[in-house]
Design a protein around this motif. Structure first.
Motif, mmCIF file in Angstrom:
data_model
loop_
_atom_site.group_PDB
_atom_site.id
_atom_site.type_symbol
_atom_site.label_atom_id
_atom_site.label_comp_id
_atom_site.label_asym_id
_atom_site.label_seq_id
_atom_site.Cartn_x
_atom_site.Cartn_y
_atom_site.Cartn_z
ATOM 1 N N MET A 1 -4.825 1.514 7.174
ATOM 2 C CA MET A 1 -4.462 1.822 8.572
ATOM 3 C C MET A 1 -2.979 1.567 8.847
ATOM 4 S SD MET A 1 -7.674 0.683 8.045
ATOM 5 C CE MET A 1 -7.842 -1.035 8.555
ATOM 6 N N GLY A 2 -2.284 0.874 7.904
ATOM 7 C CA GLY A 2 -0.844 0.639 8.067
ATOM 8 C C GLY A 2 0.006 1.597 7.257
ATOM 9 N N LEU B 1 -9.467 7.291 8.670
ATOM 10 C CA LEU B 1 -9.968 6.349 9.685
ATOM 11 C C LEU B 1 -9.141 6.320 10.957
ATOM 12 C CD1 LEU B 1 -11.033 3.286 7.462
ATOM 13 C CD2 LEU B 1 -12.288 5.389 7.954
ATOM 14 N N VAL B 2 -7.788 6.480 10.838
ATOM 15 C CA VAL B 2 -6.964 6.439 12.056
ATOM 16 C C VAL B 2 -6.312 7.795 12.343
ATOM 17 C CG1 VAL B 2 -6.499 3.963 11.962
ATOM 18 C CG2 VAL B 2 -5.000 5.532 10.714
ATOM 19 N N ASN B 3 -6.456 8.762 11.433
ATOM 20 C CA ASN B 3 -5.952 10.127 11.608
ATOM 21 C C ASN B 3 -4.470 10.188 11.963
ATOM 22 O OD1 ASN B 3 -8.479 11.350 11.074
ATOM 23 N ND2 ASN B 3 -9.155 10.830 13.159
ATOM 24 N N ARG B 4 -3.682 9.307 11.368
ATOM 25 C CA ARG B 4 -2.233 9.332 11.593
ATOM 26 C C ARG B 4 -1.599 10.309 10.605
ATOM 27 N NH1 ARG B 4 -0.828 4.406 10.026
ATOM 28 N NH2 ARG B 4 -1.261 3.498 12.069
ATOM 29 N N ARG B 5 -0.700 11.170 11.127
ATOM 30 C CA ARG B 5 0.011 12.089 10.252
ATOM 31 C C ARG B 5 1.243 11.377 9.680
ATOM 32 N NH1 ARG B 5 3.372 17.660 11.301
ATOM 33 N NH2 ARG B 5 4.902 16.134 11.986
ATOM 34 N N VAL B 6 1.353 11.373 8.340
ATOM 35 C CA VAL B 6 2.489 10.682 7.704
ATOM 36 C C VAL B 6 3.134 11.626 6.693
ATOM 37 C CG1 VAL B 6 1.441 8.404 7.991
ATOM 38 C CG2 VAL B 6 1.038 9.662 5.877
ATOM 39 N N PRO B 7 4.441 11.501 6.472
ATOM 40 C CA PRO B 7 5.129 12.414 5.560
ATOM 41 C C PRO B 7 4.785 12.130 4.096
ATOM 42 C CG PRO B 7 6.637 10.706 6.291
ATOM 43 C CD PRO B 7 5.378 10.518 7.097
ATOM 44 N N GLN C 1 -9.257 9.955 -0.728
ATOM 45 C CA GLN C 1 -8.684 11.273 -0.431
ATOM 46 C C GLN C 1 -7.979 11.269 0.926
ATOM 47 O OE1 GLN C 1 -11.848 14.144 -0.601
ATOM 48 N NE2 GLN C 1 -11.371 14.743 -2.715
ATOM 49 N N TYR C 2 -6.761 11.858 0.952
ATOM 50 C CA TYR C 2 -6.008 12.078 2.188
ATOM 51 C C TYR C 2 -5.869 13.592 2.367
ATOM 52 C CZ TYR C 2 -4.426 7.148 2.280
ATOM 53 O OH TYR C 2 -4.346 5.784 2.356
ATOM 54 N N VAL D 1 -8.914 0.083 14.036
ATOM 55 C CA VAL D 1 -10.349 -0.065 13.738
ATOM 56 C C VAL D 1 -10.598 -1.477 13.201
ATOM 57 C CG1 VAL D 1 -10.766 2.378 13.258
ATOM 58 C CG2 VAL D 1 -10.016 0.876 11.402
ATOM 59 N N PHE D 2 -11.833 -1.939 13.376
ATOM 60 C CA PHE D 2 -12.266 -3.256 12.866
ATOM 61 C C PHE D 2 -11.347 -4.394 13.331
ATOM 62 C CE2 PHE D 2 -13.283 -0.151 9.325
ATOM 63 C CZ PHE D 2 -14.568 0.123 9.801
ATOM 64 N N ILE D 3 -10.857 -4.258 14.536
ATOM 65 C CA ILE D 3 -9.915 -5.242 15.096
ATOM 66 C C ILE D 3 -10.574 -6.622 15.144
ATOM 67 C CG2 ILE D 3 -8.592 -5.874 17.161
ATOM 68 C CD1 ILE D 3 -8.446 -2.782 17.708
ATOM 69 N N GLY D 4 -9.852 -7.648 14.687
ATOM 70 C CA GLY D 4 -10.347 -9.026 14.730
ATOM 71 C C GLY D 4 -11.159 -9.443 13.524
ATOM 72 N N GLU D 5 -11.481 -8.500 12.641
ATOM 73 C CA GLU D 5 -12.256 -8.838 11.448
ATOM 74 C C GLU D 5 -11.342 -9.443 10.373
ATOM 75 O OE1 GLU D 5 -15.349 -8.869 11.232
ATOM 76 O OE2 GLU D 5 -16.163 -7.406 12.663
#
Length: 881
Positions: A228-229, A254-260, A202-203, A313-317
């Motif tokens: 996240m991308g 997870l990153v709460n970025r607003r996208v169109p 869900q978004y 998030v989860f950088i390097g995993e």
């Protein structure tokens, strides 16, 4: 010299290979003979030969040896390929495990030193294996794709294609191997159908003023680790469920970025939820949508497949561990709606089969393929390059060439030809053969730089960008155009290769040949099949089901291994390899070795008599030999090598020569041997070894040398074939009749428990008495008949049998069991009656009679006539019982 009990390959193979080398039989220089040229598909310098190589090398040696014995100036060029990705991975691993050195600790020059040491070690192992197999390569011509002249040729071609506008540099979505940390071409990705999952996520929805509307939109994704991308959510403009979301936005979990929320007909309303997350950095279709809608690109992966800082998030995993972490986080936040089983296709790296390929936007070098592909397509479609078997691969080749994509040729590696692009401090670059040429090109444009100020592109070229020049550059055809050797040996005659590299290599070699020599690189392409184990699995190191070639040779001998791999390998078809086929090969070598011992036993008993001309067995075998010579020549034209081997070994040598001919001409126990028969037998043996030599070179040469004293240079390897003589169809038919009658009588004796030493009287009821009169003496000897009589009436109290249209009565002192005879005759009668029904059905079919070739229809009528005659003979024989 006393011959060993059995043939011993170990005592023979090294001796003859060295002899051939010492005599220079493998070497080739241009002369006035027609050339016959083969270039070896260069094996990678990453280890040892597998069974696919064994098949490939054996086929090439068969073709070369036959051509050498047919008057051609044969040239078989050996070599190896530097195999950028595979070899660099091996060297990196070796440095880490054996020396504790990371690649990053070394300069490029230091790393290349270790790589060349690896090449020298493993290249030598490969060549020694090829020699053990008996391959007659010109070892003075060994070529490596990183040799100095070859390196320069590759660079020269790159510069030339760039100057023609056929090579360009740009940011594109490419295939990325996270293990090798390099780009791949489309052809280096192998797809597998797997069971995966769709994750419904869900978004949250916001309006144009960034207020949460309380609604959410659910997307279905196979790759939650790329969420996240995301830089947009896309829906179909005709989807009624989402029309009210025009001008709205979604919040990426997870990153709460607003996208169109964007609208595009690309989205399938029926798939998943009808809403698509758009991740331009990690999917080619998303990338194209991003370009169309001017979307941001967020690359959330590092080059090793771990999450980058941009992921947030989860950088390097690792990406697959990150998938699990993302799913857990979504569940925790109540955003994971459901999981759904889903069949999907995943791309794996051809060089690292356990590594899933990542789509990635990257600045790389590409070759424009459409212009290069057209002449290469025309060459094959027109038949100028003939593919074998064409019925299987021509359509595939045509489809690929008509739909060819640009070729990504840059690799983020050090082992390979370094891309000849030289960058100025401001990022502009010149493509040139070397740094001095680059300086001159900058200067011509008004820029003055020193070598120290220029930086050469770090990437190297795709391995296939060097190997596509192979048929030309092994003769220095690019580095030294129009030299004597390229003009003599090129185009080559045959390319023998695996079907799996038809696009990687075959098509590209034709492209390069048409571009740089304006002519095809070879006339014929012979595709070998895939070697599989007896369970049908492809042989591979991972499965551990590929036998060790040297171990097989030690156990069975090189000839037996060649026999074993070839006897079941029709062109283009996969073959099931089993050690048992090598054992059959060993049995065959022992069979002909025993035949040699038998003939040599006669040598000391030869008389001055000479009756060979009139001897039926000699007339028959001469015709049979000539018949097979013609058949084998035709099979070689069609590249049906497995069939040719079967006819030569199993039919002509084992059956006709060893089992029949030698028995028919063998002198009695301690009896003298007719000189004419002996000399003709030795001649036949020599001819047979010459036919056999391309397939089994060692045992054939050894037997040839043992048959009689040889002068200097009288070696089988260079003995020239002679044109086959005439065949006598009547004699051949008599021979087949004699074999069938002898076999049937022996079988009848055995079934009726008549011992071989017990004499019989043979009565023959036949319409071809004159034919039997000619073979009467041999027939009587072979079935131990003290007398042969001819009759037109049934002979009572005898063993009765029918062969073809003739009836035979075996008079014996042994008590007879008529029940056995009756059962055998009734079984034959039932079979023939069924056979006659099938033939009559075919002949009653008007379409068959009208459309089939006249000779085919006539053959069916002959079958009907013969079956009726045999049925009549058997019926009459049953009455007499």
């Amino acid at each position: 010299m006393e011959l060993s009990k059995n043939y011993t390959p170990a005592a023979v193979e090294g001796k003859w290979y060295q002899h051939w080398m010492d005599k220079g039989y493998f070497r080739s220089k241009p002369d006035n003979r027609p050339p016959f040229t083969i270039v070896i598909p260069p094996p990678n310098v990453t280890g040892v030969l597998h069974m696919g190589h064994t098949l490939n090398e054996t086929v090439q040696d068969i073709l070369i040896r036959r051509a050498r014995m047919s008057g051609y100036n044969t040239c078989w060029v050996p070599g190896s390929d530097h195999a950028s990705i595979a070899t660099e991975a091996k060297v990196v691993n070796m440095l880490k495990t054996e020396k504790g050195i990371e690649k990053s600790q070394l300069t490029r020059e230091e790393f290349l030193k270790y790589a060349f040491e690896w090449k020298d070690k493993y290249g030598g192992i490969i060549y020694s294996q090829i020699k053990k197999l008996g391959c007659s390569c010109d070892w003075d011509r060994v070529t490596f794709t990183m040799d100095d002249h070859y390196y320069q040729a590759v660079i020269k071609v790159f510069v030339d294609l760039y100057s023609k506008g056929l090579i360009y540099r740009g940011a594109r979505m490419i295939n990325w191997d996270p293990k090798a940390k390099t780009a791949l071409s489309d052809e280096e990705v192998q797809y597998k159908d797997l069971q995966g999952k769709l994750y419904h996520v869900q978004y949250a929805i916001t309006d144009s003023e960034d207020h949460l509307t309380g609604e959410s939109i659910t997307i279905a994704t196979q790759r939650p680790e790329t969420i996240m991308g995301d830089t947009a959510i896309c829906v179909n403009p005709d989807d009624e469920r989402y029309k009210h979301l025009v001008g709205h936005f979604a919040i990426v979990p997870l990153v709460n970025r607003r996208v169109p929320i964007i609208f595009d007909t690309y989205v399938d309303k029926e798939f998943g939820t009808g809403a698509l997350k758009v991740t331009p950095a990690h999917d080619i279709n998303d990338y194209n949508l991003g370009l169309k809608h001017n979307l941001e690109v967020v690359d959330t992966l590092n080059d090793d497949g771990t999450l980058s800082a941009a992921a947030g998030v989860f950088i390097g995993e690792d990406r697959f561990k990150a998938r699990k972490l993302v799913i857990a986080a979504l569940q925790e936040q109540g955003l994971l709606v459901k999981e759904q089983e889903y069949t999907t296709r995943l791309g794996y790296s051809e060089r690292n089969p356990d590594t899933v390929v990542e789509p990635r936007i990257s600045t790389q070098w590409f070759v424009k393929m459409a212009e290069l592909a057209k002449p290469a397509l025309d060459a094959v479609v027109s038949g100028d390059v003939d593919i074998h078997p064409g019925d299987r691969f021509l359509a595939t080749y045509k489809y690929w060439m008509e739909n060819v994509k640009d070729w990504c040729i840059s690799r983020q590696l050090w082992w390979g030809q370094q891309i000849p692009a030289f960058y100025a401090p401001d990022g502009t670059f010149e493509v040139a053969q070397n740094v001095d040429a680059a300086i001159a090109q900058f200067k011509a444009k008004g820029f003055s730089y020193t070598a120290a100020e220029l930086r050469q592109d770090e990437d190297c070229l795709d391995t296939w960008f060097s190997s596509w020049l192979w048929p030309m550059e092994v003769f220095n055809g690019i580095s030294q155009p129009d030299n004597e050797e390229i003009n003599y040996y090129y185009p080559t005659n045959v390319l023998v290769t695996g079907q799996d590299i038809i696009f990687f290599w075959v098509a590209r070699m034709i492209m390069a040949g048409m571009e740089y020599k304006k002519v095809k690189p070879f006339s014929d392409v012979y595709f070998t099949g895939m070697v599989r184990d007896k369970q049908g699995r492809k042989m591979s190191k991972q499965l551990g089901n590929s036998p060790d070639l040297l171990e097989l040779i030690d156990r069975f001998g090189a000839d037996a291994v060649r026999f074993g791999i070839m006897i079941s390998s029709p062109a283009g078809n996969d073959l099931l390899f089993d050690d048992a086929s090598c054992e059959n090969g060993r049995n065959f070598t022992n069979k002909i070795w025993n035949a040699l011992k038998l003939v040599k036993m006669w040598e000391g008993r030869v008389t001055n008599t000479n009756t060979s001309v009139d001897h039926f067995a000699i007339q028959w075998f001469e015709s049979r030999l000539n018949e097979v010579k013609v058949q084998v020549a035709e099979l070689f034209k069609d590249f049906k090598l497995s069939e040719a081997l079967n006819i030569v070994c199993n039919s002509l040598i084992w059956d006709d020569f060893c089992s029949w001919y030698l028995e028919w001409v063998k002198p009695g126990f301690e009896q003298p041997c007719d000189a004419g028969i002996y000399n003709k037998t030795v001649y036949f043996f020599e001819e047979l070894m010459q036919l056999l030599h391309p397939f089994m070179p060692f045992v054939s040469e050894e037997i040839y040398q043992q048959l009689r004293e040889r002068g200097e240079g009288d070696d089988l390897i260079i003995r020239q074939y002679t044109a086959p003589g005439a065949t006598d169809a009547g004699i051949l038919a008599q021979g087949e009749l004699l074999k069938e009658v002898i076999s049937s009588i022996r079988d009848a004796r055995n079934k009726n428990q008549v011992k071989p030493k017990d004499e019989i009287v043979l009565h023959i009821d036949t319409l071809q008495e004159a034919t039997f009169k000619q073979i009467e003496s041999m027939l009587g000897k072979q079935v131990n008949a003290k007398a042969i009589n001819y009759t037109k009436e049934p002979v009572g109290g005898c063993i009765t049998l029918v062969v073809q249209k003739d009836k035979f009565y075996l008079e014996t002192e042994t008590a007879l069991n008529t029940t056995v005879q009756k059962e055998d005759l009734e079984k034959d009668l039932a079979y023939l009656q069924g056979f006659l029904v099938s033939v009559e059905k075919k002949l009653s079919n008007e379409k068959f009679v009208q459309n089939a070739k006249p000779e085919v229809v006539e053959a069916e009528r002959k079958k009907k006539e013969d079956a009726e005659a045999r049925i009549a003979a058997i019926t009459e024989s049953l009455k007499s019982l």
